[in-house]
Scaffold this motif. Structure first.
Motif, PDB file in Angstrom:
ATOM      1  N   ASP A   1     -51.401   3.146  29.832  1.00  0.00           N
ATOM      2  CA  ASP A   1     -51.923   1.836  29.424  1.00  0.00           C
ATOM      3  C   ASP A   1     -53.449   1.896  29.311  1.00  0.00           C
ATOM      4  O   ASP A   1     -54.029   1.380  28.348  1.00  0.00           O
ATOM      5  CB  ASP A   1     -51.491   0.762  30.420  1.00  0.00           C
ATOM      6  CG  ASP A   1     -49.981   0.577  30.440  1.00  0.00           C
ATOM      7  OD1 ASP A   1     -49.444   0.053  29.451  1.00  0.00           O
ATOM      8  OD2 ASP A   1     -49.349   0.980  31.426  1.00  0.00           O
TER       9      ASP A   1
ATOM     10  N   HIS B   1     -54.296   3.976  26.267  1.00  0.00           N
ATOM     11  CA  HIS B   1     -54.042   3.213  25.038  1.00  0.00           C
ATOM     12  C   HIS B   1     -55.197   2.254  24.750  1.00  0.00           C
ATOM     13  O   HIS B   1     -55.654   2.140  23.602  1.00  0.00           O
ATOM     14  CB  HIS B   1     -52.729   2.441  25.192  1.00  0.00           C
ATOM     15  CG  HIS B   1     -52.177   1.896  23.911  1.00  0.00           C
ATOM     16  ND1 HIS B   1     -51.639   2.688  22.931  1.00  0.00           N
ATOM     17  CD2 HIS B   1     -52.078   0.620  23.455  1.00  0.00           C
ATOM     18  CE1 HIS B   1     -51.231   1.936  21.923  1.00  0.00           C
ATOM     19  NE2 HIS B   1     -51.485   0.671  22.223  1.00  0.00           N
TER      20      HIS B   1
ATOM     21  N   ILE C   1     -46.483   0.946  22.897  1.00  0.00           N
ATOM     22  CA  ILE C   1     -46.201   2.197  23.602  1.00  0.00           C
ATOM     23  C   ILE C   1     -44.693   2.406  23.640  1.00  0.00           C
ATOM     24  O   ILE C   1     -43.945   1.521  24.040  1.00  0.00           O
ATOM     25  CB  ILE C   1     -46.770   2.155  25.037  1.00  0.00           C
ATOM     26  CG1 ILE C   1     -48.300   2.064  24.991  1.00  0.00           C
ATOM     27  CG2 ILE C   1     -46.336   3.386  25.830  1.00  0.00           C
ATOM     28  CD1 ILE C   1     -48.935   1.833  26.352  1.00  0.00           C
TER      29      ILE C   1
ATOM     30  N   ARG D   1     -43.293   7.791  28.540  1.00  0.00           N
ATOM     31  CA  ARG D   1     -43.937   6.791  27.687  1.00  0.00           C
ATOM     32  C   ARG D   1     -44.918   7.519  26.771  1.00  0.00           C
ATOM     33  O   ARG D   1     -45.593   8.457  27.205  1.00  0.00           O
ATOM     34  CB  ARG D   1     -44.673   5.734  28.520  1.00  0.00           C
ATOM     35  CG  ARG D   1     -43.776   5.013  29.509  1.00  0.00           C
ATOM     36  CD  ARG D   1     -44.558   3.956  30.283  1.00  0.00           C
ATOM     37  NE  ARG D   1     -44.902   2.813  29.452  1.00  0.00           N
ATOM     38  CZ  ARG D   1     -45.947   2.009  29.647  1.00  0.00           C
ATOM     39  NH1 ARG D   1     -46.795   2.262  30.647  1.00  0.00           N
ATOM     40  NH2 ARG D   1     -46.177   0.992  28.857  1.00  0.00           N
TER      41      ARG D   1
ATOM     42  N   THR E   1     -47.744   7.173  23.236  1.00  0.00           N
ATOM     43  CA  THR E   1     -48.451   6.449  22.188  1.00  0.00           C
ATOM     44  C   THR E   1     -49.156   7.474  21.317  1.00  0.00           C
ATOM     45  O   THR E   1     -49.267   8.644  21.685  1.00  0.00           O
ATOM     46  CB  THR E   1     -49.460   5.437  22.756  1.00  0.00           C
ATOM     47  OG1 THR E   1     -49.983   4.643  21.687  1.00  0.00           O
ATOM     48  CG2 THR E   1     -50.612   6.133  23.477  1.00  0.00           C
TER      49      THR E   1
END
Length: 459
Positions: free
Chosen positions: A233, A236, A250, A263, A265
């Protein structure tokens, strides 16, 4: 007897060379490395328990070198050749991924180390996809694509000679290992000159952008290289702060206190100049394929945990997939029924764990259970790290970097048997690999404590 370079060392040399090459070819990848380095430093600085857990599991040292790459090959022969090459690096095909159901005409496996010690040395992975020519509906175009692919050789003769030498002699000497890495690296190098005319490229691209990417060039250039972050996070947000055109969402599970699975991105694929065979002088076309990606890895889930994960994900994606401004809210709501603490994950059998002795200073009662040992602080239970991939997430990353809106659907079924026939062996079962890690750790604890949980039906 000549000195033989360990497979782990060849893998590390190759992944290091790959990272340097990709950073030169795609400068934004260097930005991702910096973003990940900063995010990891902040996470480790703020979360002492996370740092202690990584250190205790021996995973802190692998963090900075950890990468995964992705390539796409066009023929069974190319896939089988790569299997042999990766074997020299101690990498084995794990899991079968059918991406055709998500509108991507490939099926895949992840080549990676499988031994715990090899994973700690360097967990380099390559997500390797084989183009499914059978999904090209236009018979003439399918035949043309097959002919184009059949006429290329993705590995130099020197590279093949070194591969055969490694197979024959059980490894490579330092000098030959260096040459092997150099020759194999060329497979993954970007080629700005296409092997097809502009019209052929246009037809391949119209069938599917990924088909054009696989068929049109001299080799299966690497299309992304992915560092691992401890806080995706934050990474990102940092991408956006630097003006990098990142995915809106994501991929994977939502933000959790205990990360699970994977996860990911990425930034959008670059539009790069290429020259077709019928272009002269300075005239050039463009091709979009290569992008940058960041990942965060969490606990490996058991079959029971994976079934719950899939059910939660299906619920979140039921109406409009991962599209829509409310997707993150839908995802968070769907996963509210997935336990988010280590004790629940372990006690409900949702995740695999690695056990190690924390205190063996006092004798143990033979009747003491593993759970009681954990409660008393004698034994530590740490989640086994997920080393593999998620087909829905992989397809989401692929689609977002093929224009986003492209959602072709193929009237196809899973073809694991055909993939394994092309590969030349069966893919390994990741659940069995994780279960073996868990069971081996329990056995080590039993030995250290002089007891047997298995005898009481606990293991």
């Amino acid at each position: 007897m000549p000195d033989i370079v360990p497979a782990d060392a060849i893998r590390t040399a190759f992944s290091t060379a790959m990272s340097a090459m990709y950073r030169e070819e795609v400068p934004l990848y260097g930005d991702l490395i910096e973003i990940v380095r900063d995010a990891n430093a902040e996470a480790l600085g703020q979360q002492a328990d996370l740092k202690a857990a990584l250190s205790g599991a021996g995973e802190l040292e692998r963090l900075d070198v950890e990468r995964h790459g992705a390539i796409r090959v066009g023929t069974a022969e190319e896939l089988a050749l790569l299997r042999r090459i990766f074997a020299v690096m101690g990498m084995h095909p794990v899991e079968y991924y059918d991406l055709s159901v998500a509108g991507v005409p490939v099926h895949s496996a992840a080549f990676r180390p499988i031994d715990p010690a090899a994973l700690l040395a360097n967990p380099f992975r390559v997500f390797t996809s084989l183009l499914r020519l059978d999904l090209i509906e236009d018979e003439d175009l399918r035949a043309q694509a097959a002919a184009i692919l059949a006429s290329r050789q993705i590995v130099s003769q020197r590279g093949i000679a070194l591969l055969e030498q490694a197979e024959r002699e059980g490894g490579l000497t330092p000098q030959d290992a260096e040459s092997f890495v150099r020759e194999v690296l060329d497979i993954f190098r970007w080629h700005g000159d296409a092997r097809v005319s502009h019209e052929t490229y246009r037809r391949l691209n119209a069938a599917h952008r990924l088909i054009a990417d696989v068929v049109s060039f001299a080799g299966p250039h690497i299309n992304h290289l992915t560092p691992r972050t401890l806080d995706i996070d934050a990474a990102h947000r940092a991408m956006a702060a630097r003006g990098i055109d990142a995915k809106a969402v994501i991929e994977g599970p939502p933000t959790r206190k205990v990360p699970i699975l994977l996860r990911q991105t990425s930034f959008k694929a670059l539009e790069e100049p290429i020259r077709f065979t019928d272009q002269q002088g300075e005239a050039k076309g463009t091709h979009t394929a290569r992008f940058g990606e960041i990942e965060q890895r969490g606990a490996a889930l058991t079959p029971k945990g994976r079934a719950l994960y899939d059910a939660c994900l299906d619920e979140a994606r039921a109406d409009s997939g991962s599209q829509g401004a409310d997707y993150v809210a839908r995802l968070t709501s769907a996963f509210s029924r997935f336990p988010d603490d280590l004790d629940s994950l372990r006690q409900q059998g949702l995740a695999f764990f690695r056990y190690r002795v924390a205190d063996s200073s006092t004798p143990i009662d033979p009747a003491t259970s593993l759970e009681r040992c954990i409660e008393e602080g004698r034994v530590l239970a740490e989640p086994v790290l997920y080393e593999d991939f998620l087909p829905v997430s992989a397809a989401g990353i692929f689609q977002s970097n093929l224009g986003g809106a492209e959602q072709a659907s193929f009237a196809a079924h899973s073809s694991r048997q055909a993939f394994e026939a092309a590969l030349g062996q069966k893919v390994l079962d990741p659940f069995a690999l994780y279960a073996a890690i868990e069971q081996a750790s329990i056995a080590a604890v039993e030995t250290a404590l002089g007891t047997s949980f298995a005898a009481r039906g606990e293991a």
